[in-house]
Motif scaffolding. Structure first.
Motif, short mmCIF file in Angstrom:
data_model
loop_
_atom_site.label_atom_id
_atom_site.label_comp_id
_atom_site.label_asym_id
_atom_site.label_seq_id
_atom_site.Cartn_x
_atom_site.Cartn_y
_atom_site.Cartn_z
N UNK A 408 0.83 -1.15 0.33
CA UNK A 408 -0.04 0.08 0.16
C UNK A 408 0.94 1.24 0.04
N UNK A 409 2.19 1.11 0.50
CA UNK A 409 2.82 2.27 0.57
C UNK A 409 3.42 2.46 -0.79
N UNK A 410 3.71 1.46 -1.46
CA UNK A 410 4.25 1.67 -2.86
C UNK A 410 3.20 2.29 -3.74
N UNK A 411 1.87 1.86 -3.49
CA UNK A 411 0.72 2.38 -4.33
C UNK A 411 0.53 4.09 -3.96
N UNK A 412 0.79 4.14 -2.63
CA UNK A 412 0.55 5.69 -2.37
C UNK A 412 1.53 6.37 -2.75
N UNK A 413 3.07 6.06 -2.74
CA UNK A 413 4.07 6.64 -3.20
C UNK A 413 3.77 6.89 -5.05
N UNK A 414 3.43 6.23 -5.65
CA UNK A 414 3.24 5.98 -7.13
C UNK A 414 1.85 7.39 -7.48
N UNK A 415 1.00 7.00 -6.46
CA UNK A 415 -0.28 8.14 -6.98
C UNK A 415 0.20 9.18 -6.56
N UNK A 416 1.00 9.75 -5.30
CA UNK A 416 1.21 10.93 -4.74
C UNK A 416 2.31 11.57 -6.07
N UNK A 417 3.35 10.70 -6.48
CA UNK A 417 4.00 11.34 -7.60
C UNK A 417 3.37 11.45 -8.93
N UNK A 418 2.30 10.74 -9.28
CA UNK A 418 1.59 11.06 -10.48
C UNK A 418 0.75 12.47 -9.95
N UNK A 419 0.48 12.60 -9.04
CA UNK A 419 -0.45 13.78 -8.75
C UNK A 419 0.54 15.16 -8.68
N UNK A 420 1.77 14.87 -8.43
CA UNK A 420 2.79 15.79 -8.23
C UNK A 420 3.07 16.17 -9.72
N UNK A 421 3.31 15.23 -10.63
CA UNK A 421 3.44 15.30 -11.86
C UNK A 421 2.40 15.92 -12.77
N UNK A 422 1.19 15.84 -12.53
CA UNK A 422 0.01 16.42 -12.84
C UNK A 422 -0.46 17.84 -12.60
N UNK A 423 0.30 18.03 -11.23
CA UNK A 423 0.11 19.31 -10.64
C UNK A 423 -1.46 19.24 -10.17
N UNK A 424 -1.98 18.26 -9.87
CA UNK A 424 -3.15 18.16 -9.28
C UNK A 424 -3.42 17.54 -7.80
N UNK A 425 -4.65 17.74 -7.10
CA UNK A 425 -4.72 17.19 -5.94
C UNK A 425 -4.52 15.77 -5.74
N UNK A 426 -5.15 15.25 -6.90
CA UNK A 426 -4.99 13.72 -6.94
C UNK A 426 -5.03 13.30 -8.31
N UNK A 427 -4.47 12.21 -8.58
CA UNK A 427 -3.98 11.50 -10.11
C UNK A 427 -5.27 11.25 -10.68
N UNK A 428 -5.41 11.57 -12.00
CA UNK A 428 -6.44 10.81 -12.77
C UNK A 428 -6.04 10.24 -13.87
N UNK A 429 -6.62 9.14 -14.49
CA UNK A 429 -6.14 8.50 -15.57
C UNK A 429 -6.38 9.62 -17.08
N UNK A 430 -5.34 9.60 -17.88
CA UNK A 430 -5.40 10.42 -18.91
C UNK A 430 -6.77 10.21 -19.44
N UNK A 431 -7.38 11.19 -20.13
CA UNK A 431 -8.92 11.25 -20.74
C UNK A 431 -8.67 10.85 -22.06
N UNK A 432 -7.71 11.13 -22.89
CA UNK A 432 -7.60 10.71 -24.30
C UNK A 432 -6.24 9.97 -24.58
N UNK A 433 -6.24 9.51 -25.93
CA UNK A 433 -5.08 8.96 -26.43
C UNK A 433 -3.78 9.95 -26.32
N UNK A 434 -4.01 11.20 -26.74
CA UNK A 434 -3.22 12.13 -26.97
C UNK A 434 -2.48 12.48 -25.68
N UNK A 435 -3.25 12.58 -24.35
CA UNK A 435 -2.91 12.74 -23.11
C UNK A 435 -1.98 11.60 -22.78
N UNK A 436 -2.36 10.32 -22.84
CA UNK A 436 -1.78 9.43 -22.71
C UNK A 436 -0.25 9.31 -23.06
#
Length: 501
Positions: A408-436
């Protein structure tokens, strides 16, 4: 002798349409005419039966019932179908207000819902949380029977409880104060899983990125054991997700204690489930398993045993996160943003590729069985993992595996980094192929690698994008801003079952 004066009153209640409560006005008129009580406004049989429950409850509570007068109850708007026993209490209150036995101030800016027993006691109804949200949106006070389960805290809502109709003589309504449930600890843990490091790795990636996963292996290899422990490594529900999830379970009449404690739902329907049970339907229309798994996990064990028609119905919820159910006079939308976990045997007998047992299936049976697992549905599953049978020596070492808290700690680290990378409060999956594609920040060598791997394994366009999304999650787990070759290779490894795929 002059005719008795016509008396009128109005009480606000609501009716469930899907998982949403729609306001309904209970308008009552007590006047001269042929004695009796009639209900109009597209009321179903349950609402029509309220007449007998209301009459008995009013008498039992010590109020007067005008048997020699004509009572007409209109449920407005008349174009909305009314169903459920929650109209009992608002009808009774409307009658008591109209006849002057209860002050009308009691029901001003109040939303009333509840079922009456013949002796006058008030019962709660399914979907009480949806009614509470409707009252909050209107800015009304909610009056209901005693709640049978803990409801999430709704700021700004005043909730009064009426346990018996006789309490109205003194205006004795108690205010309900929801309690915060204590955190729940799971009795199961990935520590008990040994010899399945690859499967645990795949499940950790799936938890970190919200990906769907299919586990394929012989009977007894531990697929169900792995899936049952999956919620223990997922992050807890936040306040908004708790409300979303609890409303659906409240409408279905299910317990809310685990959701109120932040535990994500885990639904595991049997392979004999009908399309209505899995997707939603019935009369009245109720949420299916895909909606009950909203913000949680839907586990389909023995995937190959599900009817093909039922499995193909999962395609739209997996893509859109909602279920649209159309009937002759209504169209309902249920939320269904779930994470799909599936487990299957490799063939009907389950021993294809098993070194310890010989497969007894014909080639035709194997192809027919695999065709159920393939096609458009499998193309929407991000990871495929082979789960081999564990050596008996390793089974006896149960308890020495990696703990759920570590994963669970690994999962939390990945989600926190994704949120940091996307500059959002919590991560979200890319909405389009271009975003991915843009999220991966692929270099020239990485682009060449994914092109070569896609040609080698005959990946479809959707398959390539899903590989990139998994690779982005793996890179987040490594806290890498760019998706590298090793991330792409691991993602492709979990995309294809064998080199010939």
């Amino acid at each position: 002798m002059s005719a008795p004066k016509t008396q009128r009153a109005c009480v606000t209640t609501c009716v469930l349409r899907g998982v949403e409560a729609v306001p309904v006005r209970v308008e009552i008129e007590v006047g001269s005419g042929i004695p009796g009580m009639s209900i109009v406004g597209m009321a179903d049989a349950t609402v029509q039966e309220a007449r007998m429950r209301v009459k008995s409850a009013i008498r039992a509570a010590g109020f007067e019932l005008s048997n020699n007068r004509r009572v007409v109850i209109n449920l407005a708007p008349a174009s909305v179908r009314k169903s459920g026993s929650g109209f009992d209490l608002p009808i009774a209150l409307a009658f008591l207000c109209a006849t002057g036995q209860v002050p009308e101030q009691l029901v001003e800016r109040t939303l009333v819902v509840g079922e009456l027993a013949l002796e006058g006691s008030v019962r709660s109804v399914d979907g009480l949380l949806a009614h509470a949200l409707c009252a909050k949106e209107l800015g009304y006070t909610l009056v209901s029977g005693p709640a049978q389960m803990e409801l999430p805290q709704l700021s700004g809502l005043k909730h009064l409880v009426l346990s018996h109709l006789a309490n109205l003589h003194e205006g004795n309504l108690q205010e309900m104060h929801p309690r915060t449930p204590p955190p729940q600890s799971s009795p199961i843990d990935y520590r008990e899983v040994v010899g399945q490091d690859m499967a645990v790795r795949a499940l950790t990636i799936a938890a970190a990125g919200g990906h769907g996963i299919l586990m394929v292996g012989p009977p007894g290899s531990g697929k169900t054991m792995l899936a049952q422990r999956f919620p223990t490594i997922l992050p807890a529900l936040d306040e908004e997700e708790q409300i979303e999830t609890a409303v659906i379970h409240s409408v279905a009449g299910l317990d809310l204690s685990s959701i109120a404690a932040g535990v994500r739902p885990f639904r595991a329907p049997h392979h004999s489930a009908t399309s209505a049970a899995l997707i939603g339907g019935g009369q009245p229309v109720m949420p299916g398993e895909v909606s009950l798994a909203h913000r949680g996990v839907l586990f389909l064990d023995e995937l190959g045993e599900f009817p093909v028609r039922v499995l193909q119905m999962l395609r739209q919820p997996l893509e859109d996160g909602i279920v649209n159910i159309c009937r002759a006079m209504e169209r309902l939308t249920f939320p269904a943003r779930f994470q799909l976990l599936a487990a299957s045997n490799p063939c009907p007998c389950g021993h294809l590729g098993d070194f310890d047992h010989n497969c007894t299936c014909s080639e035709q049976d194997i192809n027919r069985y695999k065709s159920k697992l393939g096609g458009p549905l499998k193309d929407r599953i991000d990871l495929t993992c082979t789960v081999p049978r564990v050596d008996p020596k390793r089974v006896l070492q149960s308890g020495s595996g990696r703990s759920s808290s570590d994963l669970a700690q690994e999962v939390a680290v990945a989600r926190d980094y994704a949120a940091f990378r996307e500059r959002e409060e919590k991560p979200r999956p890319p909405r389009s192929s271009q975003e991915a594609i843009e999220a991966c920040s692929l270099g020239r060598s990485e682009r060449r690698l994914i092109e070569d791997l896609a040609r080698q394994h005959h990946l479809s366009g959707r398959g390539i994008i899903r590989v990139l999304r998994v690779a982005r999650t793996i890179a987040d787990m490594a806290e890498s801003e760019q998706v590298l070759d090793e991330h792409l290779c691991e993602a492709v490894m979990f995309r294809v079952e064998d080199p010939d795929d």
